[in-house]
Design an enzyme around this catalytic site. Structure first.
Site, PDB file in Angstrom:
ATOM      1  N   ASP A 127       0.829  -1.214   0.000  1.00  0.00           N
ATOM      2  CA  ASP A 127       0.000   0.000   0.000  1.00  0.00           C
ATOM      3  C   ASP A 127       0.864   1.265   0.000  1.00  0.00           C
ATOM      4  O   ASP A 127       1.989   1.253   0.498  1.00  0.00           O
ATOM      5  CB  ASP A 127      -0.924  -0.031   1.229  1.00  0.00           C
ATOM      6  CG  ASP A 127      -2.102   0.919   1.083  1.00  0.00           C
ATOM      7  OD1 ASP A 127      -2.341   1.435  -0.029  1.00  0.00           O
ATOM      8  OD2 ASP A 127      -2.795   1.135   2.089  1.00  0.00           O
TER       9      ASP A 127
ATOM     10  N   ASN B  98       1.275   3.434  -2.882  1.00  0.00           N
ATOM     11  CA  ASN B  98       1.817   3.862  -4.184  1.00  0.00           C
ATOM     12  C   ASN B  98       1.305   5.250  -4.572  1.00  0.00           C
ATOM     13  O   ASN B  98       2.063   6.092  -5.047  1.00  0.00           O
ATOM     14  CB  ASN B  98       1.385   2.901  -5.299  1.00  0.00           C
ATOM     15  CG  ASN B  98       2.008   1.534  -5.159  1.00  0.00           C
ATOM     16  OD1 ASN B  98       2.931   1.355  -4.372  1.00  0.00           O
ATOM     17  ND2 ASN B  98       1.511   0.570  -5.925  1.00  0.00           N
ATOM     18  N   GLY B  99       0.005   5.458  -4.390  1.00  0.00           N
ATOM     19  CA  GLY B  99      -0.617   6.724  -4.794  1.00  0.00           C
ATOM     20  C   GLY B  99      -0.055   7.887  -4.000  1.00  0.00           C
ATOM     21  O   GLY B  99       0.333   8.916  -4.567  1.00  0.00           O
ATOM     22  N   ARG B 100       0.024   7.704  -2.671  1.00  0.00           N
ATOM     23  CA  ARG B 100       0.554   8.791  -1.827  1.00  0.00           C
ATOM     24  C   ARG B 100       2.015   9.068  -2.135  1.00  0.00           C
ATOM     25  O   ARG B 100       2.450  10.212  -2.162  1.00  0.00           O
ATOM     26  CB  ARG B 100       0.379   8.434  -0.344  1.00  0.00           C
ATOM     27  CG  ARG B 100      -0.985   8.805   0.184  1.00  0.00           C
ATOM     28  CD  ARG B 100      -1.293   8.119   1.475  1.00  0.00           C
ATOM     29  NE  ARG B 100      -1.572   6.710   1.265  1.00  0.00           N
ATOM     30  CZ  ARG B 100      -1.651   5.822   2.245  1.00  0.00           C
ATOM     31  NH1 ARG B 100      -1.419   6.180   3.482  1.00  0.00           N
ATOM     32  NH2 ARG B 100      -1.943   4.569   1.969  1.00  0.00           N
ATOM     33  N   TRP B 101       2.764   8.026  -2.389  1.00  0.00           N
ATOM     34  CA  TRP B 101       4.187   8.197  -2.738  1.00  0.00           C
ATOM     35  C   TRP B 101       4.295   9.137  -3.940  1.00  0.00           C
ATOM     36  O   TRP B 101       5.114  10.055  -3.957  1.00  0.00           O
ATOM     37  CB  TRP B 101       4.806   6.834  -3.079  1.00  0.00           C
ATOM     38  CG  TRP B 101       6.262   6.889  -3.436  1.00  0.00           C
ATOM     39  CD1 TRP B 101       7.314   6.743  -2.583  1.00  0.00           C
ATOM     40  CD2 TRP B 101       6.819   7.125  -4.736  1.00  0.00           C
ATOM     41  NE1 TRP B 101       8.498   6.870  -3.265  1.00  0.00           N
ATOM     42  CE2 TRP B 101       8.225   7.111  -4.595  1.00  0.00           C
ATOM     43  CE3 TRP B 101       6.280   7.353  -6.005  1.00  0.00           C
ATOM     44  CZ2 TRP B 101       9.098   7.309  -5.666  1.00  0.00           C
ATOM     45  CZ3 TRP B 101       7.145   7.561  -7.072  1.00  0.00           C
ATOM     46  CH2 TRP B 101       8.535   7.535  -6.896  1.00  0.00           C
TER      47      TRP B 101
ATOM     48  N   ARG C  26      -0.495   9.217  -9.929  1.00  0.00           N
ATOM     49  CA  ARG C  26      -0.579   8.013  -9.113  1.00  0.00           C
ATOM     50  C   ARG C  26       0.018   6.792  -9.821  1.00  0.00           C
ATOM     51  O   ARG C  26       0.669   5.955  -9.192  1.00  0.00           O
ATOM     52  CB  ARG C  26      -2.047   7.718  -8.740  1.00  0.00           C
ATOM     53  CG  ARG C  26      -2.662   8.724  -7.800  1.00  0.00           C
ATOM     54  CD  ARG C  26      -4.128   8.398  -7.556  1.00  0.00           C
ATOM     55  NE  ARG C  26      -4.275   7.056  -6.991  1.00  0.00           N
ATOM     56  CZ  ARG C  26      -4.201   6.783  -5.688  1.00  0.00           C
ATOM     57  NH1 ARG C  26      -4.018   7.751  -4.814  1.00  0.00           N
ATOM     58  NH2 ARG C  26      -4.336   5.543  -5.264  1.00  0.00           N
TER      59      ARG C  26
ATOM     60  N   ASN D 243     -11.094  -2.191  -5.205  1.00  0.00           N
ATOM     61  CA  ASN D 243     -10.328  -1.283  -6.070  1.00  0.00           C
ATOM     62  C   ASN D 243     -11.015  -1.019  -7.411  1.00  0.00           C
ATOM     63  O   ASN D 243     -10.661  -0.067  -8.105  1.00  0.00           O
ATOM     64  CB  ASN D 243      -8.894  -1.807  -6.301  1.00  0.00           C
ATOM     65  CG  ASN D 243      -8.003  -1.700  -5.092  1.00  0.00           C
ATOM     66  OD1 ASN D 243      -7.100  -2.512  -4.892  1.00  0.00           O
ATOM     67  ND2 ASN D 243      -8.228  -0.697  -4.249  1.00  0.00           N
TER      68      ASN D 243
ATOM     69  N   ARG E 189      -5.047  -1.677   8.931  1.00  0.00           N
ATOM     70  CA  ARG E 189      -6.274  -2.446   8.713  1.00  0.00           C
ATOM     71  C   ARG E 189      -5.981  -3.575   7.735  1.00  0.00           C
ATOM     72  O   ARG E 189      -4.947  -3.591   7.072  1.00  0.00           O
ATOM     73  CB  ARG E 189      -7.400  -1.534   8.208  1.00  0.00           C
ATOM     74  CG  ARG E 189      -7.040  -0.690   6.990  1.00  0.00           C
ATOM     75  CD  ARG E 189      -8.236   0.146   6.512  1.00  0.00           C
ATOM     76  NE  ARG E 189      -7.847   0.987   5.394  1.00  0.00           N
ATOM     77  CZ  ARG E 189      -7.559   2.290   5.484  1.00  0.00           C
ATOM     78  NH1 ARG E 189      -7.639   2.903   6.645  1.00  0.00           N
ATOM     79  NH2 ARG E 189      -7.199   2.977   4.412  1.00  0.00           N
TER      80      ARG E 189
ATOM     81  N   GLU F 120       0.978 -13.358  12.367  1.00  0.00           N
ATOM     82  CA  GLU F 120       1.662 -12.226  13.006  1.00  0.00           C
ATOM     83  C   GLU F 120       1.576 -11.025  12.067  1.00  0.00           C
ATOM     84  O   GLU F 120       1.862 -11.151  10.873  1.00  0.00           O
ATOM     85  CB  GLU F 120       3.141 -12.568  13.259  1.00  0.00           C
ATOM     86  CG  GLU F 120       3.362 -13.726  14.208  1.00  0.00           C
ATOM     87  CD  GLU F 120       2.891 -13.419  15.631  1.00  0.00           C
ATOM     88  OE1 GLU F 120       2.949 -12.242  16.049  1.00  0.00           O
ATOM     89  OE2 GLU F 120       2.442 -14.369  16.298  1.00  0.00           O
TER      90      GLU F 120
END
Ligand code: IPE
Ligand code: IPE
Ligand code: MG
Length: 248
Positions: free
Chosen positions: A18, A20-23, A31, A66, A192, A205
């Site tokens: 998770d 990629n878009g924010r990066w 994005r 998605n 989450r 774990e």
């Protein structure tokens, strides 16, 4: 890093890739550029996991939810997926890695399914790591489809009601034949599960890192695997029971 520098790696590692878009957005990039950079991280993780003796690697690449993203992003992701599989299959052959897919494949475009079928067929004889891609995958969807198939088998007499056990139910899931994940990594700071492997993660774990997927380096990967070594997996028992092998 030498594989012997690690203790026992997880048998089955699952990753929610998770951020990629924010990066990309943090760098004023589109994005999709983040997804392209994310694909480079996938290559590194696949290579390292196979080198370190991980037997099963399962990557959450595209969720059932998605599909609600903008059409252009979905299309770009499908194109990237196809390109990735085409480019990487030769390397999978060299590394003896077998492709597997879980999720609702009927929702994927035909050309993507053809590419996946080709890669699965070509790598089907490989005996090393099993690389499972979760595509158009949702845990609740998987569980309800399994319930539907199992009920069908009860109704047509192939399965007796009394024979339904956790193991039998598990065999109706897309992951039937795979062991449950020992370790789950999620990048980008979200804490989450996002509908990933709901049944299978019962005793896994969990490891969360703030790092976005395109920035997840080999060192970060090793750090996560080292963290796994420090976990005491009690499965409901007490610590004393685990440490005193003969205790009742
Ligand atoms: C993960 O990165 C890749 C997919 C879900 C396909 P995201 O695209 O979710 O990146 P963020 O969470 O928006 O930063
Ligand atoms: C989960 O990431 C799915 C994948 C990594 C493919 P999302 O970015 O879609 O998850 P949510 O919706 O933010 O929980
Ligand atoms: Mg996300």
């Amino acid at each position: 890093m030498d594989p012997s520098d690690f203790g026992k790696p997880p048998t089955h590692l699952a990753i929610i890739m998770d951020g990629n878009g924010r990066w990309a957005q943090q760098r004023m990039l589109k994005r999709i550029v983040g997804h392209q950079r994310g694909a480079e991280t996938v290559k590194m993780v696949v290579e390292q996991a196979s080198l370190l003796g991980i037997k099963y690697l399962t990557l959450f690449a595209f969720s059932s939810e998605n599909w609600s993203r903008p059409v252009l992003e979905v299309r770009a992701l499908m194109t990237l997926l196809k390109k990735y599989i085409r480019q990487e299959t030769a390397r999978m052959m060299r590394k003896n890695i077998r492709y597997n897919v879980i999720g609702n494949r009927s929702e994927l475009p035909d050309d993507v399914n053809e590419t996946l079928d080709g890669a699965i067929r070509e790598t089907s004889g490989n005996t090393g790591m099993v690389l499972t891609l979760a595509l158009s995958y949702g845990g609740r969807q998987e569980i309800s489809m399994a319930a539907k198939r199992l009920t069908g088998d009860v109704l047509n007499g192939r399965l007796a009601l009394d024979d339904i056990t956790m193991e039998v139910f598990g065999s109706y899931l897309d992951t039937g034949g795979l062991p449950d994940p020992d370790f789950l990594i999620r990048t980008s700071g979200e804490m989450r599960i996002s509908n990933f492997l709901l049944w299978q993660l019962a005793y896994t774990e969990l490891y969360f890192t703030d790092i976005n997927w395109p920035d997840f380096t080999i060192n970060e990967f090793h750090k996560a695997l080292n963290d796994f070594q420090s976990r005491e997996r009690r499965f409901g028992k007490t610590s004393d029971q685990l440490n005193k092998r003969n205790s009742p």
